[in-house]
Design a protein around this motif. Structure first.
Motif, PDB file in Angstrom:
ATOM      1  N   LEU A   1       7.698   5.828  -3.261  1.00  9.58           N
ATOM      2  CA  LEU A   1       7.094   5.641  -1.939  1.00  9.58           C
ATOM      3  C   LEU A   1       6.012   6.682  -1.673  1.00  9.58           C
ATOM      4  O   LEU A   1       6.248   7.883  -1.822  1.00  9.58           O
ATOM      5  CB  LEU A   1       8.169   5.721  -0.840  1.00  9.58           C
ATOM      6  N   PHE A   2       4.848   6.215  -1.253  1.00  2.83           N
ATOM      7  CA  PHE A   2       3.739   7.121  -0.952  1.00  2.83           C
ATOM      8  C   PHE A   2       3.925   7.819   0.396  1.00  2.83           C
ATOM      9  O   PHE A   2       3.184   8.733   0.718  1.00  2.83           O
ATOM     10  CB  PHE A   2       2.411   6.369  -0.954  1.00  2.83           C
ATOM     11  N   ARG A   3       4.901   7.331   1.189  1.00  4.44           N
ATOM     12  CA  ARG A   3       5.175   8.001   2.461  1.00  4.44           C
ATOM     13  C   ARG A   3       6.372   8.916   2.250  1.00  4.44           C
ATOM     14  O   ARG A   3       7.483   8.446   2.075  1.00  4.44           O
ATOM     15  CB  ARG A   3       5.484   6.971   3.552  1.00  4.44           C
TER      16      ARG A   3
ATOM     17  N   ARG B   1       0.826  -1.220   0.000  1.00  2.68           N
ATOM     18  CA  ARG B   1       0.000   0.000   0.000  1.00  2.68           C
ATOM     19  C   ARG B   1       0.855   1.263   0.000  1.00  2.68           C
ATOM     20  O   ARG B   1       0.380   2.345  -0.299  1.00  2.68           O
ATOM     21  CB  ARG B   1      -0.944   0.009   1.204  1.00  2.68           C
ATOM     22  N   GLU B   2       2.124   1.109   0.399  1.00  5.19           N
ATOM     23  CA  GLU B   2       3.016   2.268   0.469  1.00  5.19           C
ATOM     24  C   GLU B   2       3.792   2.486  -0.814  1.00  5.19           C
ATOM     25  O   GLU B   2       4.408   3.519  -0.999  1.00  5.19           O
ATOM     26  CB  GLU B   2       4.051   2.042   1.581  1.00  5.19           C
TER      27      GLU B   2
END
Lengths: 145, 671
Positions: free
Chosen positions: A87-89, A34-35
């Motif tokens: 990376l979504f973070r 999900r990340e």
């Protein structure tokens, strides 16, 4: 004696964490999916994407987990290969300072400001009514009945 | 002919809007002229309705000499999608935007009976300016009624009209397109009225409780439509895109969410202003902000800046034009605000523990949440533009920053709803809510027992989410119980505004429960499957029985029949499809949902391929989405709550405030 026990405990902990728990591993993989952004898709994580490259990246992450790498190692390797984009973070870096800190700062500064305003208004004004106002109020209350 | 009539109507709508703004400006020098803005707003609305009707006619007739129809339609398309295709493109959706903008403008005239003339005409003037800007943009740069030969880019300037169109993106060929964009735009554009009223009031220099009461119905209407529109969009993305999720923190989704957050804050601060004459400047600021974010969304989606499944592919030039409209209108509004706000006298005082203070806290938290969504959406764009660095902001960021802020706001709701104005007794409220908190904790604890998280952190998040969801629901029910004093027949006497508030807050709780359970307890598996293969996800098993073929009106589909069992017990047969649309040479998966009242079994097949042994196979994904229905049902309850509140007699336009008839009308007569 105690030292021996501690050593045994450490060994036991190390052993249990090294022993692959397939359910835990899969949950870790799912969380990582999900990340990670599917780099060829339109703002989709690899957990959500049907694209072949997403499947490849999922496989890679599962293999990394099986090889005993921890989440941060996997993230760093992905970052090294595909840059921050993957990376979504966002990183906790100076360039992202505003991004991470402004929303909580608004809450804190806003609360502080309100507190200060409230204190100031308390000093300058009082809630208590003057005798004349009390008289007026009584009249209004009477006329309402 | 049809396109020409439509174009004529669009030109007319543009001229009438310009005139509508013009007469109000001229009214400064020549008294009485501004009165004509009322009639002009009605005429402009009729003209734009004509233009839109002509666009739909062109689509229904498949008139491929019209560029937009050629690009987005096809004779084989079902009638519904021919009609909805008229707003499926950038140009068509701009015309829809203008249609709604001018019709809202007409409603200022139609429903503005109780308004003072000064305020009404100034609002109509601002609305006219907005109308002129957007109809002008549509007319000159994004006209859906252009003939092929009129294409400014000359790419499609064919000699003869083609016999067949290029058809619509298959993902848009869905009933979702019939409801989602119109609902969404009714929300976005509804805030234009609030914007106009805010500017008008700032020019007049008079902001009072009556103003807050006048804008409230408009905020409620726009907010309810926006809530429903976003929810429909989430549901559509859920069953159409085949990814099993409903919200991706995609920039375009965020673009619709930002005006929603601003409007939710506005809805609450307007209550304080209406009841207590406080927070005036802040409420006006939010009134300007809501439509600014609507315009920002319209710009972002069309700018070409974003990569998103929902964005329109548009050249940057039009994006610049939209950005100019946004900067000029919003800039003027906020500049006026900066000039006038210091003159506003602060209104009623309140103690730190009071309904007002609680609503201020709500606004503070919503603003911080709005800031996080704003930063998350624009940061990657800015980093790219300024430092030429690529980065992504997604779910993990929002869970970490947006999540805690909203949880705090949700936790406050039941407490603040029980608070008294001016000064509240926190101890009494805590006592009254104790039982609701107890029940909510019990329910959350039961929920935790049924769930096994991967980490203690996941379990803590799950527990906190459940607690907040149940707290919202039971806290609201306790309020209802207290108001009714335990007697059912007293419920009938409750004001509709109270019912609306309760429905909205309960709806929010329902949504939170759905979102928490769906996110944490979801099961899923992806596998390349051929006939005869099986897949396991948790306690579910799915077997690929056979394939079938189906011919639609404009697609060929291959489908699979999958039987799903839960621990050996048959649950349902799923029949997802993989469709090929020959007109646009593109494919689209068609999701199959095994519907139960609360949860979904979700099957999608995509990426047909041939295995090494020559068998045909697909990439098949299966999801068990527990309580997913609540995610869509909750926000619908909220939207219904907004409409119920709107129906409250006390809020109807034209009903004068009890004992406080606006003074300006009498002033005008005397003058």
């Amino acid at each position: 004696m105690i030292r021996g026990l501690l050593a045994a405990l450490c060994l036991l902990l190390a052993a249990t964490s090294a022993l692959a728990d397939p359910v835990k591993d899969e949950a870790r993989a799912e969380a990582l999916f999900r990340e990670v952004r599917c780099i060829q898709c339109q703002s989709e994580s690899i957990a959500d994407s049907h694209a072949p490259i997403a499947a490849d990246m999922r496989r890679q992450i599962r293999e990394d987990i099986a090889a005993g790498k921890d989440d941060n190692q996997i993230r760093e390797e992905l970052r090294a290969r595909y840059t921050d984009y993957v990376l979504f973070r966002p990183r906790f870096a100076l360039s992202n300072l505003l991004l991470w800190s402004l929303p909580p700062l608004i809450v804190l500064l806003g609360a502080g400001l309100l507190f200060w305003l409230n204190k100031r208004s308390k000093i300058s004004r009082s809630y208590d009514l003057t005798p004349e106002e009390n008289e007026k109020l009584r009249e209004i209350m009477k006329s309402d009945d | 002919m049809i396109a020409e009539i439509g174009n004529f109507c669009l030109v007319l709508a543009f001229m009438l809007s310009v005139a509508q703004a013009g007469v109000v400006l001229a009214g400064w020098r020549i008294r009485g002229l501004e009165r004509f803005s009322e009639g002009l707003s009605l005429a402009a609305a009729l003209a734009i309705i004509g233009a839109f009707a002509m666009l739909i006619t062109a689509f229904v007739q498949s008139d491929f000499s019209v560029l937009n129809v050629y690009q987005h339609s096809h004779t084989d398309k079902p009638l519904l999608y021919k009609i909805t295709g008229s707003w499926g493109s950038h140009e068509g959706s701009m015309l829809l935007w203008c249609l709604i903008l001018l019709v809202y403008g007409a409603f200022i005239t139609l429903r503005g009976g109780g308004l003072s003339d000064g305020l009404k005409h100034k609002a109509l003037g601002v609305q006219g300016l907005l109308g002129a800007a957007f109809t002008g943009f549509t007319l000159f740069s994004s006209n859906p009624l252009w003939r092929l030969a009129e294409d400014p880019n000359r790419i499609w300037a064919l000699e003869k009209a083609p016999l067949q169109g290029l058809s619509l993106n298959p993902a848009l060929q869905d009933p979702g397109l019939a409801f989602h964009p119109p609902m969404l735009y009714l929300g976005y554009v509804g805030f234009s009225v609030v914007f106009s009223f805010a500017v008008a009031a700032l020019i007049e220099g008079r902001l009072d409780r009556a103003w807050a009461r006048w804008i409230r119905p408009w905020v409620l209407i726009a907010w309810s439509f926006l809530t429903a529109g976003i929810t429909l969009g989430a549901f559509w993305a859920y069953y159409e895109l085949g990814w099993g999720g409903w919200w991706a923190w995609d920039p375009v989704e965020n673009a619709s969410f930002m005006p929603w957050l601003a409007a939710t804050a506005l809805l609450h601060s307007a209550i304080v202003m209406e009841k207590r004459d406080a927070l005036k400047a802040w409420t006006v600021f939010l009134g300007l902000l809501a439509f600014t974010f609507s315009m920002l969304g319209a710009f972002l989606v069309r700018s070409g800046l974003l990569t998103s499944v929902h964005a329109f592919a548009v050249d940057p030039q039009r994006g610049i034009l939209l950005l100019t409209i946004l900067l000029v209108t919003a800039g003027a509004g906020f500049a006026l605000f900066a000039l006038r706000a210091p003159e506003l006298k602060p209104g009623g005082l309140f103690a730190p523990i009071s309904r007002e203070a609680a609503l201020v806290a709500n606004n503070l938290l919503l603003s911080a949440a709005l800031c996080s969504v704003f930063l998350g959406t624009l940061y990657p764009i800015l980093m790219q533009a300024v430092f030429n660095k690529t980065m992504s902001v997604g779910e993990p960021y929002y869970l970490a920053v947006f999540g805690p802020i909203m949880i705090a706001a949700f936790a406050l709701i039941p407490i603040s709803a029980l608070m008294a104005w001016k000064r509240a007794d926190l101890k009494a409220i805590v006592q009254r809510l104790g039982i609701a908190f107890g029940v909510a904790s019990l329910a959350a604890a039961v929920g935790l027992l049924l769930y096994r998280g991967a980490t203690w952190w996941a379990e803590a998040q799950y527990l906190a989410g459940l607690l907040v969801g149940f707290w919202l629901i039971f806290g609201s029910l306790k309020l209802l119980w207290d108001r009714a004093e335990g007697k059912l027949r007293r419920l009938k006497g409750l004001p509709l505004a109270t019912w609306g508030m309760l429905l909205a807050h309960i709806g929010l709780g329902v949504f939170v429960l759905g979102a928490v359970v769906e996110t944490h307890a979801k099961l899923g598996a992806t596998q390349v499957m051929a006939v005869g293969d099986s897949l396991t996800a948790g306690r579910y098993q799915m077997h690929f029985n056979e394939t079938f073929a189906e011919m639609g009106s404009n697609y060929d589909a291959q489908g699979g029949v999958f039987s799903i069992t839960e621990q050996g017990r048959a649950v349902c047969d799923a029949r997802p499809q993989w469709r090929y649309y020959s007109a646009s040479r593109s494919s689209q998966s068609e999701v199959w949902l095994c519907f139960t009242p609360l949860s979904d079994l979700y099957v999608v097949m995509a990426q047909p391929q041939t295995l090494a042994d020559g068998r045909a196979a697909w990439s098949v994904r299966f999801f068990y989405n527990p309580w997913v229905r609540l995610i869509f049902f909750g926000p619908l309850l909220m939207a219904i709550g907004g409409l119920v509140s709107l129906a409250d007699r006390r809020l109807r336009l034209g009903v004068p405030v009890k004992g406080k008839k606006p003074k300006s009308s009498t002033e005008k007569v005397e003058a």
